[in-house]
Design an enzyme around this catalytic site. Structure first.
Site, mmCIF file in Angstrom:
data_model
loop_
_atom_site.group_PDB
_atom_site.id
_atom_site.type_symbol
_atom_site.label_atom_id
_atom_site.label_comp_id
_atom_site.label_asym_id
_atom_site.label_seq_id
_atom_site.Cartn_x
_atom_site.Cartn_y
_atom_site.Cartn_z
ATOM 1 N N ASP A 93 0.866 -1.181 0.000
ATOM 2 C CA ASP A 93 0.000 0.000 0.000
ATOM 3 C C ASP A 93 0.904 1.232 0.000
ATOM 4 O OD1 ASP A 93 0.958 0.222 2.539
ATOM 5 O OD2 ASP A 93 -0.957 -0.067 3.547
ATOM 6 N N SER A 94 0.314 2.401 -0.011
ATOM 7 C CA SER A 94 1.123 3.614 -0.182
ATOM 8 C C SER A 94 1.505 4.248 1.139
ATOM 9 C CB SER A 94 0.336 4.636 -0.983
ATOM 10 O OG SER A 94 -0.774 5.076 -0.202
ATOM 11 N N GLY A 96 -0.652 5.852 2.845
ATOM 12 C CA GLY A 96 -1.666 6.893 3.062
ATOM 13 C C GLY A 96 -2.646 6.524 4.161
ATOM 14 N N PHE A 97 -3.204 5.331 4.069
ATOM 15 C CA PHE A 97 -4.231 4.932 5.043
ATOM 16 C C PHE A 97 -3.682 4.945 6.468
ATOM 17 C CE2 PHE A 97 -6.638 1.799 7.498
ATOM 18 C CZ PHE A 97 -7.922 2.283 7.320
ATOM 19 N N GLY A 217 -11.120 4.056 0.662
ATOM 20 C CA GLY A 217 -12.071 4.810 1.473
ATOM 21 C C GLY A 217 -13.378 4.079 1.715
ATOM 22 N N ASP A 267 -8.006 -7.395 0.280
ATOM 23 C CA ASP A 267 -7.043 -7.657 1.361
ATOM 24 C C ASP A 267 -7.684 -7.232 2.670
ATOM 25 O OD1 ASP A 267 -6.638 -4.612 1.074
ATOM 26 O OD2 ASP A 267 -5.478 -5.126 2.846
ATOM 27 N N CYS A 305 -13.330 -28.292 6.489
ATOM 28 C CA CYS A 305 -12.079 -27.638 6.085
ATOM 29 C C CYS A 305 -10.957 -28.658 5.972
ATOM 30 C CB CYS A 305 -11.717 -26.568 7.101
ATOM 31 S SG CYS A 305 -10.179 -25.710 6.719
ATOM 32 N N CYS A 307 -7.643 -27.757 5.945
ATOM 33 C CA CYS A 307 -6.374 -27.103 6.287
ATOM 34 C C CYS A 307 -5.573 -27.959 7.264
ATOM 35 C CB CYS A 307 -6.617 -25.705 6.856
ATOM 36 S SG CYS A 307 -6.990 -25.649 8.624
ATOM 37 N N CYS A 310 -7.194 -28.229 10.751
ATOM 38 C CA CYS A 310 -8.403 -29.059 10.816
ATOM 39 C C CYS A 310 -8.105 -30.530 10.537
ATOM 40 C CB CYS A 310 -9.462 -28.523 9.851
ATOM 41 S SG CYS A 310 -10.130 -26.933 10.393
ATOM 42 N N HIS A 336 -5.867 -21.703 9.790
ATOM 43 C CA HIS A 336 -7.239 -22.044 9.404
ATOM 44 C C HIS A 336 -7.953 -20.867 8.735
ATOM 45 C CE1 HIS A 336 -11.330 -23.416 9.364
ATOM 46 N NE2 HIS A 336 -11.633 -22.238 9.877
HETATM 47 ZN ZN LIG Z 1 -9.261 -25.460 8.859
#
Ligand SMILES: [Zn+2]
Length: 377
Positions: A93-94, A96-97, A217, A267, A305, A307, A310, A336
């Site tokens: 990102d820049s 800015g935020f 924004g 994101d 799931c 992953c 899990c 997860h």
């Molecule tokens: Zn999982």
């Protein structure tokens, strides 16, 4: 051109886009979710683990790396890719935020923003030129133009002046960009919650011909319905041949709704932040694994799931680790949650390919326990 967007097809049910973004460090299937690695690390995760769960791109924060350890040090290390041992695409990102949300004593002028570091109070300055120079040193595949993110709510006149300045700043970022051949600079559409200002911002930025456009924004405290309305008012004015990135959005419902409105990239710190708080996203909705009711629950976080967490560990075990302040527990919830969103986006892409994203949305929401726009996040 550093990046190229390839539109594969549009969902007949919704208008969502299936595509590929070609970058110097590899191809990204879109729509995609980008895990956030603020301090040049996705908290607690090794790059190999991110790859294993299917992350194709990560995001890092210019403001934080500018404040510490400094962009010249990272340039010396071979850029962000070399410094953090991540060989896939990176978006920065820049700053800015963060300047507008974290820094203290900030003062905005046409030239840029003077502020005090949130770490040690040092007086610092960011401008379109400095933010571009810093990102050129970081060497990210995708850089963002330096913008002002107006708060919500904000008065029309303030947002109008701010949005016009963001357009002037965007032009200065393009002029300052030293590596357009291997780093793509995206423009950020602002305009607050005013359709007319959003459209003006989109027109200003597309006239500068950026290789990609972000919606900034949004997700700043407004109701989700208003965010979706702003997308509907703006996205049609962005060129179809360029990627579109909705910044700071990562709740499961908003990823699906954003995709339906033609967004390609998202994101958010949400999955990693709530994971460190013992909260996970599951196909049945939000689950707070720290709660006492899971003390003897030997089922996985999400039975659907696949992953690492899990496949091998129970709610009871993960709850125990978190209660005992063992860092492995937070690593498991992080793995997860990231897997959940990466997998959700894979399913979204499949649904677009098969022209059934609206059906998918309805089934997903029903199971997740959301009607309308409430996801519990
Ligand atoms: Zn999982």
């Amino acid at each position: 051109m550093a990046v190229r967007y390839e539109l594969i097809k549009t969902c007949a049910q919704t208008g969502a886009r299936l595509g590929r973004l070609h970058t110097p460090h590899g191809v990204i299937d879109t729509p995609t979710f980008m895990p956030v690695g603020t301090q040049a690390t996705v908290k607690g995760m090794a790059p190999e683990e991110l790859k294993e769960l299917g992350a194709q791109i990560i995001l890092s924060n210019t403001y934080h790396l500018f404040v510490r350890p400094g962009h010249e040090l990272i340039r010396e290390a071979g850029g962000l890719h070399g410094f953090m041992n991540w060989d896939r695409p990176i978006l920065t990102d820049s700053g800015g935020f963060q300047v507008f949300s974290l820094a203290e004593n900030r003062k905005i002028t046409e030239e840029g923003v003077t502020f005090r570091s949130h770490l040690n109070g040092d007086k610092l300055f960011l401008s379109p030129e400095v933010a571009t120079h810093v990102q050129n040193a970081l060497g990210s595949d995708i850089m963002m133009a330096f913008d002002e993110c107006p708060p919500y709510p904000a008065e029309y006149d303030y947002v109008k002046r701010s949005t016009e300045r963001t357009s002037r700043w965007a032009e200065r970022c393009l002029k300052a960009h030293e590596r357009p051949h291997d780093q793509a600079l995206f423009g950020i559409v602002q305009g607050g919650m005013f359709p007319e200002l959003r459209r003006q911002s989109a027109a200003d930025l597309t006239s500068l011909d950026f290789p990609g456009y972000a919606m900034g924004g949004l997700s700043v405290g407004e109701p989700k319905a208003l965010m979706y309305e702003m997308l509907e008012e703006t996205v049609p004015f962005l060129p179809a041949g360029k990627p579109r990135y909705l910044m700071g959005v990562g709740s499961p419902d908003a990823l699906v709704e954003g995709s339906m409105r033609g967004i390609d990239m998202f994101d958010c710190v949400l999955p990693t932040r709530i994971a460190r708080n013992g909260t996970v996203m599951t196909s049945q909705g939000r689950l707070v694994v720290r709660h006492a009711k899971y003390i003897r629950d030997f089922s996985p976080l999400d039975p659907e799931c696949g992953c690492y967490a899990c496949r091998h560990y129970s709610r009871a075990y993960i709850r125990h680790l978190i209660k005992a302040d063992e860092m492995f527990g937070l690593r498991l919830t992080t793995i997860h949650n990231l897997h959940f969103l990466v997998e959700l986006m894979r399913q979204v892409r499949e649904a677009i390919r098969e022209d059934r994203l609206r059906d998918f949305r309805n089934e997903f929401f029903e199971k997740y326990g959301m009607e309308g726009n409430e996801s519990g996040f």
